[in-house]
Enzyme design. Sequence first.
Site, PDB file in Angstrom:
ATOM      1  N   ASP A   1       0.860  -1.178   0.000  1.00  0.00           N
ATOM      2  CA  ASP A   1       0.000   0.000   0.000  1.00  0.00           C
ATOM      3  C   ASP A   1       0.903   1.236   0.000  1.00  0.00           C
ATOM      4  O   ASP A   1       1.975   1.205   0.598  1.00  0.00           O
ATOM      5  CB  ASP A   1      -0.905   0.007   1.251  1.00  0.00           C
ATOM      6  CG  ASP A   1      -2.177   0.818   1.018  1.00  0.00           C
ATOM      7  OD1 ASP A   1      -3.268   0.239   1.053  1.00  0.00           O
ATOM      8  OD2 ASP A   1      -2.051   2.040   0.753  1.00  0.00           O
TER       9      ASP A   1
ATOM     10  N   THR B   1     -12.311   1.293  -6.385  1.00  0.00           N
ATOM     11  CA  THR B   1     -12.919   1.759  -7.654  1.00  0.00           C
ATOM     12  C   THR B   1     -14.225   2.481  -7.303  1.00  0.00           C
ATOM     13  O   THR B   1     -15.307   2.040  -7.671  1.00  0.00           O
ATOM     14  CB  THR B   1     -13.219   0.570  -8.590  1.00  0.00           C
ATOM     15  OG1 THR B   1     -14.084  -0.348  -7.869  1.00  0.00           O
ATOM     16  CG2 THR B   1     -11.960  -0.156  -9.002  1.00  0.00           C
TER      17      THR B   1
ATOM     18  N   GLU C   1     -14.091 -10.825  -6.573  1.00  0.00           N
ATOM     19  CA  GLU C   1     -14.358 -11.387  -5.239  1.00  0.00           C
ATOM     20  C   GLU C   1     -15.862 -11.301  -4.989  1.00  0.00           C
ATOM     21  O   GLU C   1     -16.557 -10.475  -5.548  1.00  0.00           O
ATOM     22  CB  GLU C   1     -13.597 -10.608  -4.166  1.00  0.00           C
ATOM     23  CG  GLU C   1     -13.714  -9.119  -4.196  1.00  0.00           C
ATOM     24  CD  GLU C   1     -15.008  -8.562  -3.572  1.00  0.00           C
ATOM     25  OE1 GLU C   1     -15.364  -7.430  -3.931  1.00  0.00           O
ATOM     26  OE2 GLU C   1     -15.657  -9.273  -2.779  1.00  0.00           O
ATOM     27  N   PHE C   2     -16.333 -12.228  -4.137  1.00  0.00           N
ATOM     28  CA  PHE C   2     -17.753 -12.219  -3.770  1.00  0.00           C
ATOM     29  C   PHE C   2     -17.862 -12.186  -2.243  1.00  0.00           C
ATOM     30  O   PHE C   2     -18.622 -12.920  -1.639  1.00  0.00           O
ATOM     31  CB  PHE C   2     -18.457 -13.464  -4.345  1.00  0.00           C
ATOM     32  CG  PHE C   2     -18.410 -13.516  -5.856  1.00  0.00           C
ATOM     33  CD1 PHE C   2     -17.459 -14.287  -6.504  1.00  0.00           C
ATOM     34  CD2 PHE C   2     -19.279 -12.745  -6.624  1.00  0.00           C
ATOM     35  CE1 PHE C   2     -17.397 -14.329  -7.907  1.00  0.00           C
ATOM     36  CE2 PHE C   2     -19.224 -12.773  -8.020  1.00  0.00           C
ATOM     37  CZ  PHE C   2     -18.280 -13.565  -8.656  1.00  0.00           C
TER      38      PHE C   2
ATOM     39  N   ARG D   1     -18.757 -10.889   1.417  1.00  0.00           N
ATOM     40  CA  ARG D   1     -19.699  -9.995   2.103  1.00  0.00           C
ATOM     41  C   ARG D   1     -19.030  -9.437   3.349  1.00  0.00           C
ATOM     42  O   ARG D   1     -18.369 -10.196   4.086  1.00  0.00           O
ATOM     43  CB  ARG D   1     -20.947 -10.789   2.532  1.00  0.00           C
ATOM     44  CG  ARG D   1     -21.882 -11.183   1.413  1.00  0.00           C
ATOM     45  CD  ARG D   1     -22.906 -12.186   1.918  1.00  0.00           C
ATOM     46  NE  ARG D   1     -22.246 -13.404   2.376  1.00  0.00           N
ATOM     47  CZ  ARG D   1     -22.778 -14.234   3.277  1.00  0.00           C
ATOM     48  NH1 ARG D   1     -23.949 -13.972   3.829  1.00  0.00           N
ATOM     49  NH2 ARG D   1     -22.124 -15.320   3.654  1.00  0.00           N
TER      50      ARG D   1
ATOM     51  N   ASN E   1     -24.115  -8.878  -8.330  1.00  0.00           N
ATOM     52  CA  ASN E   1     -24.479  -7.863  -7.334  1.00  0.00           C
ATOM     53  C   ASN E   1     -25.758  -7.135  -7.705  1.00  0.00           C
ATOM     54  O   ASN E   1     -26.597  -6.866  -6.846  1.00  0.00           O
ATOM     55  CB  ASN E   1     -23.328  -6.866  -7.155  1.00  0.00           C
ATOM     56  CG  ASN E   1     -22.418  -7.296  -6.011  1.00  0.00           C
ATOM     57  OD1 ASN E   1     -22.546  -8.399  -5.481  1.00  0.00           O
ATOM     58  ND2 ASN E   1     -21.512  -6.421  -5.624  1.00  0.00           N
TER      59      ASN E   1
ATOM     60  N   CYS F   1     -20.944  -1.713  -2.006  1.00  0.00           N
ATOM     61  CA  CYS F   1     -20.973  -2.477  -3.260  1.00  0.00           C
ATOM     62  C   CYS F   1     -22.251  -2.335  -4.072  1.00  0.00           C
ATOM     63  O   CYS F   1     -22.225  -1.876  -5.206  1.00  0.00           O
ATOM     64  CB  CYS F   1     -20.687  -3.939  -2.954  1.00  0.00           C
ATOM     65  SG  CYS F   1     -19.065  -4.120  -2.235  1.00  0.00           S
TER      66      CYS F   1
ATOM     67  N   LYS G   1     -25.200  -2.924   7.769  1.00  0.00           N
ATOM     68  CA  LYS G   1     -25.554  -4.315   8.074  1.00  0.00           C
ATOM     69  C   LYS G   1     -24.803  -4.691   9.344  1.00  0.00           C
ATOM     70  O   LYS G   1     -23.893  -3.953   9.769  1.00  0.00           O
ATOM     71  CB  LYS G   1     -25.171  -5.239   6.920  1.00  0.00           C
ATOM     72  CG  LYS G   1     -23.675  -5.264   6.662  1.00  0.00           C
ATOM     73  CD  LYS G   1     -23.277  -6.153   5.529  1.00  0.00           C
ATOM     74  CE  LYS G   1     -23.231  -7.587   5.923  1.00  0.00           C
ATOM     75  NZ  LYS G   1     -22.556  -8.456   4.942  1.00  0.00           N
TER      76      LYS G   1
HETATM   77  C1  UDX Z   1     -22.339  -7.592  -1.163  1.00  0.00           C
HETATM   78  C2  UDX Z   1     -22.462  -8.955  -1.834  1.00  0.00           C
HETATM   79  O1  UDX Z   1     -23.305  -9.788  -1.029  1.00  0.00           O
HETATM   80  C3  UDX Z   1     -21.087  -9.599  -1.959  1.00  0.00           C
HETATM   81  O2  UDX Z   1     -21.190 -10.839  -2.642  1.00  0.00           O
HETATM   82  C4  UDX Z   1     -20.179  -8.648  -2.754  1.00  0.00           C
HETATM   83  O3  UDX Z   1     -18.889  -9.192  -2.902  1.00  0.00           O
HETATM   84  C5  UDX Z   1     -20.094  -7.306  -2.039  1.00  0.00           C
HETATM   85  O4  UDX Z   1     -21.404  -6.754  -1.885  1.00  0.00           O
HETATM   86  P1  UDX Z   1     -22.048  -6.619   1.265  1.00  0.00           P
HETATM   87  O5  UDX Z   1     -22.282  -5.315   0.581  1.00  0.00           O
HETATM   88  O6  UDX Z   1     -20.921  -6.752   2.222  1.00  0.00           O
HETATM   89  O7  UDX Z   1     -21.858  -7.798   0.145  1.00  0.00           O
HETATM   90  O8  UDX Z   1     -23.347  -6.928   2.113  1.00  0.00           O
HETATM   91  P2  UDX Z   1     -24.647  -7.839   1.920  1.00  0.00           P
HETATM   92  O9  UDX Z   1     -24.640  -8.823   3.006  1.00  0.00           O
HETATM   93  O10 UDX Z   1     -24.752  -8.314   0.550  1.00  0.00           O
HETATM   94  O11 UDX Z   1     -25.814  -6.762   2.202  1.00  0.00           O
HETATM   95  C6  UDX Z   1     -25.898  -5.629   1.376  1.00  0.00           C
HETATM   96  C7  UDX Z   1     -27.106  -4.806   1.843  1.00  0.00           C
HETATM   97  O12 UDX Z   1     -28.312  -5.533   1.577  1.00  0.00           O
HETATM   98  C8  UDX Z   1     -27.098  -4.516   3.345  1.00  0.00           C
HETATM   99  O13 UDX Z   1     -27.537  -3.189   3.561  1.00  0.00           O
HETATM  100  C9  UDX Z   1     -28.111  -5.506   3.898  1.00  0.00           C
HETATM  101  O14 UDX Z   1     -28.753  -5.019   5.067  1.00  0.00           O
HETATM  102  C10 UDX Z   1     -29.102  -5.595   2.750  1.00  0.00           C
HETATM  103  N1  UDX Z   1     -29.865  -6.844   2.740  1.00  0.00           N
HETATM  104  C11 UDX Z   1     -29.210  -8.013   2.552  1.00  0.00           C
HETATM  105  C12 UDX Z   1     -31.242  -6.788   2.890  1.00  0.00           C
HETATM  106  O15 UDX Z   1     -31.824  -5.721   3.084  1.00  0.00           O
HETATM  107  N2  UDX Z   1     -31.951  -7.946   2.845  1.00  0.00           N
HETATM  108  C13 UDX Z   1     -31.345  -9.154   2.654  1.00  0.00           C
HETATM  109  O16 UDX Z   1     -32.050 -10.172   2.644  1.00  0.00           O
HETATM  110  C14 UDX Z   1     -29.940  -9.196   2.509  1.00  0.00           C
END
Ligand code: UDX
Length: 432
Positions: free
Chosen positions: A30, A86, A151-152, A154, A211, A263, A324
């Site tokens: 970094d 990004t 990557e996927f 969370r 996504n 994301c 979350k």
């Molecule tokens: C997401 C994707 O899940 C992940 O695969 C990708 O690599 C990055 O983006 P993340 O953003 O960390 O991951 O959180 P995620 O658990 O997906 O939740 C995203 C948002 O959706 C949160 O605000 C969560 O509260 C909301 N959510 C999620 C809902 O409102 N309902 C659901 O059933 C699931």
Amino acid sequence: MKLCMIGTGYVGLVSGVCFSDLGNTVYCVDKDKKKIDSLNNGIIPIYEPGLEEILKRNYKANRLIFTTDFKKAVSNSDVIFICVGTPTKRNSNSANLKYVFDVAHQLKKTISKYKIIVTKSTVPITTGDKIEKILKRLKNKKLVDVVSNPEFLREGEAIRDFIYPDRVVVGTSSKRANQTLRSLYLPIIKKTSRYFNTSRRGAEMIKYASNAFLATKISYINELANLCEKTGVDIKDVSFGMGSDERIGERFLRAGPAYGGSCFPKDTRALIDTANKFETDLSIVKNVIKSNDKRKILLTQKIEKILNKKTNNKIITFLGVTFKPNTDDMREASSIPMMNFLSKKKCKIRYFDPSGEKKELSKIKNVKFCKSISLACFKSDLIIIHTEWNVFKLLNFRKLVKKKNFSIYDMRNIYSPIKMKHMKIRYYGVGR
Ligand code: UDX
């Protein structure tokens, strides 16, 4: 294998630490010296359950090297992962690729023997082509292959998502690069997941498509929740009834206050931007963005309605403010616009979040961080359960609030309306 992660943010650090735990030697580079110094002192810059322990174990075993020395890290590595940010450009839908291209230009000056360059950051479709163009001279000398490996992960579940992914997607037409990536991921794909090789643009598309679909699924159930409130149906029954169909799946069907995070909002906008560039109308994704933005206003209006529009001096408690649970990330958290609105309506806002005080909220007038749930709930007029942290799931509100009349707005439906009725507490859920 010797790997180099360029960028020690969320993606680079988690991936680098997990790769080192598989036995690889990983350089994490970094340009932010403060960040590298903290990492060398065992201070983790991100909140990710389980990361610290794995990081320290591999750092001690000399499999993890944190450095600002780009040249040394790249020269000593076989595979270089680009993991820089990004972010969405201001007043635009497009992703800012400045940091990605800066790395590509630095690589151009550094590489003198064969390397595999992998974009792990979420980059718009065709970005790999642009990186390859920057590295054209090296490409012609067969000194680089540019690969997409999205990557996927969370937030809050990143370690598990890395070690037990549903699939590993690698976008390249180079047999050599594909074989190297496949052997790198072998310890992981042997367990539970599928290794899937496609074209580079295919891999870039899969990330955005995934996504955007998850964001669509959430917006779909959120809009149905609005209809459920009007028709006296419990959205949780609908989620269960729908989700039991394997073609639909029960995950990402929980109604809530609107999706947030770094994301979904960014990736849905970047996908629209790419579609516009290729003159393709993704009307569904466009409406998902609109629907999600509108939802924040809708739920804020509902808060006002619960208060019978008498907001002046009302004590409003937010339990959870992050986008979350199990993260400290406030990016695009729906709590921010809600608090801004309530502050302007002269409410007295308090919040408690297990991940601590938030700088994003300290700028809002009449907002106070409380060090405990009881301090946050005491004498409150309205308690909003915004983020479904486990610690909020078994609270005795009568004991906490110590007030006869108060309301609960459970934006994550973690409580039972019937139980609340028995306790004579005015309870509002989402879609119920
Ligand atoms: C997401 C994707 O899940 C992940 O695969 C990708 O690599 C990055 O983006 P993340 O953003 O960390 O991951 O959180 P995620 O658990 O997906 O939740 C995203 C948002 O959706 C949160 O605000 C969560 O509260 C909301 N959510 C999620 C809902 O409102 N309902 C659901 O059933 C699931």
